[in-house]
Design a protein around this motif. Structure first.
Motif, PDB file in Angstrom:
ATOM      1  N   GLU A  37       0.566  -0.810   0.231  1.00  0.00           N
ATOM      2  CA  GLU A  37      -0.049  -0.166   0.103  1.00  0.00           C
ATOM      3  C   GLU A  37       0.913   1.325  -0.178  1.00  0.00           C
ATOM      4  O   GLU A  37       0.377   1.885  -0.746  1.00  0.00           O
ATOM      5  CB  GLU A  37      -0.893   0.324   1.451  1.00  0.00           C
ATOM      6  N   HIS A  38       2.032   1.191   0.830  1.00  0.00           N
ATOM      7  CA  HIS A  38       3.532   2.536   0.749  1.00  0.00           C
ATOM      8  C   HIS A  38       3.417   2.485  -1.009  1.00  0.00           C
ATOM      9  O   HIS A  38       3.607   1.834  -1.552  1.00  0.00           O
ATOM     10  CB  HIS A  38       3.946   1.647   1.580  1.00  0.00           C
ATOM     11  N   ASP A  39       4.149   4.154  -0.431  1.00  0.00           N
ATOM     12  CA  ASP A  39       4.207   4.410  -2.123  1.00  0.00           C
ATOM     13  C   ASP A  39       5.403   5.294  -2.235  1.00  0.00           C
ATOM     14  O   ASP A  39       6.065   5.835  -2.979  1.00  0.00           O
ATOM     15  CB  ASP A  39       3.308   5.884  -2.513  1.00  0.00           C
ATOM     16  N   ASN A  40       6.700   4.265  -1.095  1.00  0.00           N
ATOM     17  CA  ASN A  40       7.703   4.831  -0.673  1.00  0.00           C
ATOM     18  C   ASN A  40       9.016   4.041  -2.297  1.00  0.00           C
ATOM     19  O   ASN A  40      10.281   3.429  -1.671  1.00  0.00           O
ATOM     20  CB  ASN A  40       8.450   5.531   0.236  1.00  0.00           C
ATOM     21  N   PHE A  41       8.504   3.212  -3.483  1.00  0.00           N
ATOM     22  CA  PHE A  41       8.532   2.476  -3.866  1.00  0.00           C
ATOM     23  C   PHE A  41       8.522   2.530  -5.044  1.00  0.00           C
ATOM     24  O   PHE A  41       7.577   2.937  -5.505  1.00  0.00           O
ATOM     25  CB  PHE A  41       9.437   1.024  -3.070  1.00  0.00           C
ATOM     26  N   LYS A  42       9.660   2.066  -5.932  1.00  0.00           N
ATOM     27  CA  LYS A  42       9.043   2.670  -7.528  1.00  0.00           C
ATOM     28  C   LYS A  42       8.977   0.198  -7.854  1.00  0.00           C
ATOM     29  O   LYS A  42       8.673   0.351  -9.338  1.00  0.00           O
ATOM     30  CB  LYS A  42       9.650   2.742  -8.176  1.00  0.00           C
ATOM     31  N   GLN A  43       9.561  -0.401  -7.467  1.00  0.00           N
ATOM     32  CA  GLN A  43       9.404  -1.730  -8.191  1.00  0.00           C
ATOM     33  C   GLN A  43       9.418  -2.541  -6.542  1.00  0.00           C
ATOM     34  O   GLN A  43      10.132  -2.308  -5.678  1.00  0.00           O
ATOM     35  CB  GLN A  43      11.137  -1.854  -8.655  1.00  0.00           C
ATOM     36  N   ILE A  44       9.208  -3.626  -7.129  1.00  0.00           N
ATOM     37  CA  ILE A  44       9.092  -4.831  -6.037  1.00  0.00           C
ATOM     38  C   ILE A  44      10.159  -5.952  -5.451  1.00  0.00           C
ATOM     39  O   ILE A  44       9.679  -7.124  -7.215  1.00  0.00           O
ATOM     40  CB  ILE A  44       7.612  -5.783  -4.592  1.00  0.00           C
ATOM     41  N   ILE A  45      11.119  -6.851  -5.057  1.00  0.00           N
ATOM     42  CA  ILE A  45      11.345  -8.068  -5.459  1.00  0.00           C
ATOM     43  C   ILE A  45      10.910  -8.634  -4.251  1.00  0.00           C
ATOM     44  O   ILE A  45      11.499  -8.530  -3.239  1.00  0.00           O
ATOM     45  CB  ILE A  45      13.526  -7.101  -5.028  1.00  0.00           C
ATOM     46  N   ILE A  46      10.630 -10.012  -4.419  1.00  0.00           N
ATOM     47  CA  ILE A  46       9.983 -10.509  -3.977  1.00  0.00           C
ATOM     48  C   ILE A  46      11.179 -12.178  -3.464  1.00  0.00           C
ATOM     49  O   ILE A  46      11.484 -12.411  -4.800  1.00  0.00           O
ATOM     50  CB  ILE A  46       8.709 -10.939  -4.081  1.00  0.00           C
ATOM     51  N   ASP A  47      12.146 -11.700  -2.612  1.00  0.00           N
ATOM     52  CA  ASP A  47      13.143 -13.349  -2.202  1.00  0.00           C
ATOM     53  C   ASP A  47      12.161 -14.473  -1.308  1.00  0.00           C
ATOM     54  O   ASP A  47      11.507 -14.267  -0.563  1.00  0.00           O
ATOM     55  CB  ASP A  47      13.752 -12.820  -1.056  1.00  0.00           C
ATOM     56  N   LEU A  48      12.469 -15.610  -2.598  1.00  0.00           N
ATOM     57  CA  LEU A  48      11.903 -16.464  -1.813  1.00  0.00           C
ATOM     58  C   LEU A  48      12.995 -17.376  -1.376  1.00  0.00           C
ATOM     59  O   LEU A  48      12.939 -19.248  -1.403  1.00  0.00           O
ATOM     60  CB  LEU A  48      11.162 -17.451  -2.973  1.00  0.00           C
ATOM     61  N   SER A  49      14.363 -17.590  -1.116  1.00  0.00           N
ATOM     62  CA  SER A  49      15.297 -18.303  -0.627  1.00  0.00           C
ATOM     63  C   SER A  49      15.024 -19.213   0.507  1.00  0.00           C
ATOM     64  O   SER A  49      15.055 -19.818   1.061  1.00  0.00           O
ATOM     65  CB  SER A  49      16.665 -17.224  -0.505  1.00  0.00           C
ATOM     66  N   GLU A  50      14.377 -17.912   1.488  1.00  0.00           N
ATOM     67  CA  GLU A  50      13.351 -18.912   3.327  1.00  0.00           C
ATOM     68  C   GLU A  50      12.308 -19.666   2.824  1.00  0.00           C
ATOM     69  O   GLU A  50      11.884 -20.165   3.634  1.00  0.00           O
ATOM     70  CB  GLU A  50      13.382 -17.947   3.690  1.00  0.00           C
ATOM     71  N   LEU A  51      11.990 -19.313   1.854  1.00  0.00           N
ATOM     72  CA  LEU A  51      10.523 -20.044   1.469  1.00  0.00           C
ATOM     73  C   LEU A  51      10.615 -21.618   0.809  1.00  0.00           C
ATOM     74  O   LEU A  51      10.945 -22.428   0.140  1.00  0.00           O
ATOM     75  CB  LEU A  51       9.467 -20.278   0.467  1.00  0.00           C
ATOM     76  N   ASP A  52       9.962 -22.669   2.084  1.00  0.00           N
ATOM     77  CA  ASP A  52      10.200 -24.265   2.403  1.00  0.00           C
ATOM     78  C   ASP A  52       9.568 -24.769   1.684  1.00  0.00           C
ATOM     79  O   ASP A  52      10.048 -25.772   1.074  1.00  0.00           O
ATOM     80  CB  ASP A  52      10.140 -24.263   3.528  1.00  0.00           C
ATOM     81  N   PHE A  53       8.120 -24.335   1.908  1.00  0.00           N
ATOM     82  CA  PHE A  53       7.016 -25.367   0.239  1.00  0.00           C
ATOM     83  C   PHE A  53       6.430 -23.957  -0.654  1.00  0.00           C
ATOM     84  O   PHE A  53       5.975 -22.831   0.427  1.00  0.00           O
ATOM     85  CB  PHE A  53       6.256 -26.278   1.458  1.00  0.00           C
ATOM     86  N   MET A  54       5.758 -24.718  -1.296  1.00  0.00           N
ATOM     87  CA  MET A  54       4.413 -23.740  -1.621  1.00  0.00           C
ATOM     88  C   MET A  54       4.238 -24.672  -2.815  1.00  0.00           C
ATOM     89  O   MET A  54       4.641 -25.827  -3.716  1.00  0.00           O
ATOM     90  CB  MET A  54       4.922 -22.761  -2.866  1.00  0.00           C
ATOM     91  N   ASP A  55       2.613 -24.241  -2.591  1.00  0.00           N
ATOM     92  CA  ASP A  55       1.778 -25.266  -3.919  1.00  0.00           C
ATOM     93  C   ASP A  55       1.038 -24.060  -4.838  1.00  0.00           C
ATOM     94  O   ASP A  55       1.206 -23.102  -4.575  1.00  0.00           O
ATOM     95  CB  ASP A  55       0.944 -26.039  -3.745  1.00  0.00           C
ATOM     96  N   LYS A  73       1.552   0.172 -11.913  1.00  0.00           N
ATOM     97  CA  LYS A  73       3.260  -0.212 -13.484  1.00  0.00           C
ATOM     98  C   LYS A  73       3.699  -0.101 -12.088  1.00  0.00           C
ATOM     99  O   LYS A  73       5.234   0.060 -12.099  1.00  0.00           O
ATOM    100  CB  LYS A  73       2.631   1.296 -13.909  1.00  0.00           C
ATOM    101  N   ILE A  74       3.772  -0.694 -10.648  1.00  0.00           N
ATOM    102  CA  ILE A  74       4.522  -1.452 -10.281  1.00  0.00           C
ATOM    103  C   ILE A  74       5.249  -2.547 -10.982  1.00  0.00           C
ATOM    104  O   ILE A  74       4.453  -3.079 -10.023  1.00  0.00           O
ATOM    105  CB  ILE A  74       4.016  -1.075  -8.530  1.00  0.00           C
ATOM    106  N   PRO A  75       6.577  -2.823 -11.191  1.00  0.00           N
ATOM    107  CA  PRO A  75       6.852  -4.594 -11.467  1.00  0.00           C
ATOM    108  C   PRO A  75       7.101  -5.241 -10.217  1.00  0.00           C
ATOM    109  O   PRO A  75       7.854  -4.956  -9.557  1.00  0.00           O
ATOM    110  CB  PRO A  75       7.839  -4.235 -12.158  1.00  0.00           C
ATOM    111  N   ILE A  76       7.504  -6.619  -9.884  1.00  0.00           N
ATOM    112  CA  ILE A  76       7.418  -7.906  -9.013  1.00  0.00           C
ATOM    113  C   ILE A  76       8.210  -8.497 -10.137  1.00  0.00           C
ATOM    114  O   ILE A  76       8.036  -8.154 -10.925  1.00  0.00           O
ATOM    115  CB  ILE A  76       6.135  -8.099  -8.235  1.00  0.00           C
ATOM    116  N   PHE A  77       9.681  -8.642  -8.966  1.00  0.00           N
ATOM    117  CA  PHE A  77      10.454  -9.808  -9.586  1.00  0.00           C
ATOM    118  C   PHE A  77      10.321 -10.590  -8.315  1.00  0.00           C
ATOM    119  O   PHE A  77      10.096 -10.673  -7.193  1.00  0.00           O
ATOM    120  CB  PHE A  77      11.569  -8.936  -9.558  1.00  0.00           C
TER     121      PHE A  77
END
Lengths: 102, 150
Positions: A37-55, A73-77
């Motif tokens: 919701e905040h507006d202090n960034f222009k892009q998002i990076i999601i780090d999954l290095s500690e994600l143990d499981f996902m379906d 218009k904010i890209p997610i990586f």
């Protein structure tokens, strides 16, 4: 699911830690939406290095966040997916909307 | 007909909190034939998808039970995930990638696609009474040494 975050150089870094399934999906959605919701960034990076499981529920959560950020218009990586998460991402075409970065 | 070397049955309420238990339980049971880590992760994911279907779709009014039966063979495993819920109207459609009956809930509609990709065989069976059974089979890559019952 534990969500850690920090903003640096106009980028919101989010670290997902734990298991992302139907049980954790609801709280993960709420937590990410609050951060996004905040507006202090222009892009998002999601780090999954500690994600143990996902379906595939996790894919639904990520696509939902993509749709919300697309309007702003904010890209997610995605970075550091496990081989297993990568298999699901490739199968579902997620990288086409959330590219992987190294 | 080859008989399984070991079998397991578990039953639990169709609640999302039980998903982690279900996949960990099946994975631990399969571990006795020494599958690879990749194979275990594939099985955990497929079980999670099947249980999610029971939690999300099978019981819209009152939470019912999920039953999992596992037949372990020397080089493979067959897993049955059953519910006594409302059933699936159209099996073919349910298996289509991105198909979901709940498009407003941020669901990917990829559950069956993931199960099919991560396992070697997948069948959807209509139960005699109510509900659905997902039958899925995974072949293990190398012949393992078996240690059952010590």
């Amino acid at each position: 699911m534990l969500v850690k975050n920090r903003v640096y150089n106009n980028t919101l870094y989010v670290l997902l830690s734990g298991e992302l399934d139907e049980h954790s999906a609801y709280n993960t959605r709420i937590t990410l939406d609050e951060l996004f919701e905040h507006d202090n960034f222009k892009q998002i990076i999601i780090d999954l290095s500690e994600l143990d499981f996902m379906d595939s529920t996790g894919i639904g959560v990520l696509i939902g966040r993509y749709k919300k950020m697309k309007d702003r218009k904010i890209p997610i990586f995605i970075c550091n997916p496990s081989a297993h998460a990568e298999k699901i991402f490739k199968m579902t075409g997620l990288y086409e909307i959330m590219p992987k970065i190294v | 007909m080859i008989k399984p070397i070991n079998e397991m049955n578990i039953s639990f309420k169709a609640l999302s909190v039980n998903e982690g238990f279900a996949r960990a339980c099946v994975a631990a049971f399969c571990a006795q034939v020494n599958p690879s880590l990749d194979e275990i992760t594939d099985i955990k994911t497929a079980v999670s998808e099947a249980v999610t279907n029971c939690v999300v779709h099978a019981y819209p009014k009152k939470v019912g039970d999920v039953n999992i039966k596992v037949e372990l063979y020397e080089n493979s495993v067959i897993i049955f995930v059953s519910d006594n819920g409302i059933g699936i109207e159209d099996f073919e459609r349910a298996r289509e990638p991105f198909f979901t009956t709940k498009p407003n809930e941020e669901r990917s509609g990829m559950g069956f696609t993931v199960m099919e990709s991560f396992m070697d065989k997948l069948e959807l069976l209509k139960n005699e009474g109510r509900g659905v059974t997902v039958k899925m089979e995974k072949f293990f890559s190398i012949k393992k040494n078996i240690a059952v019952g010590e």
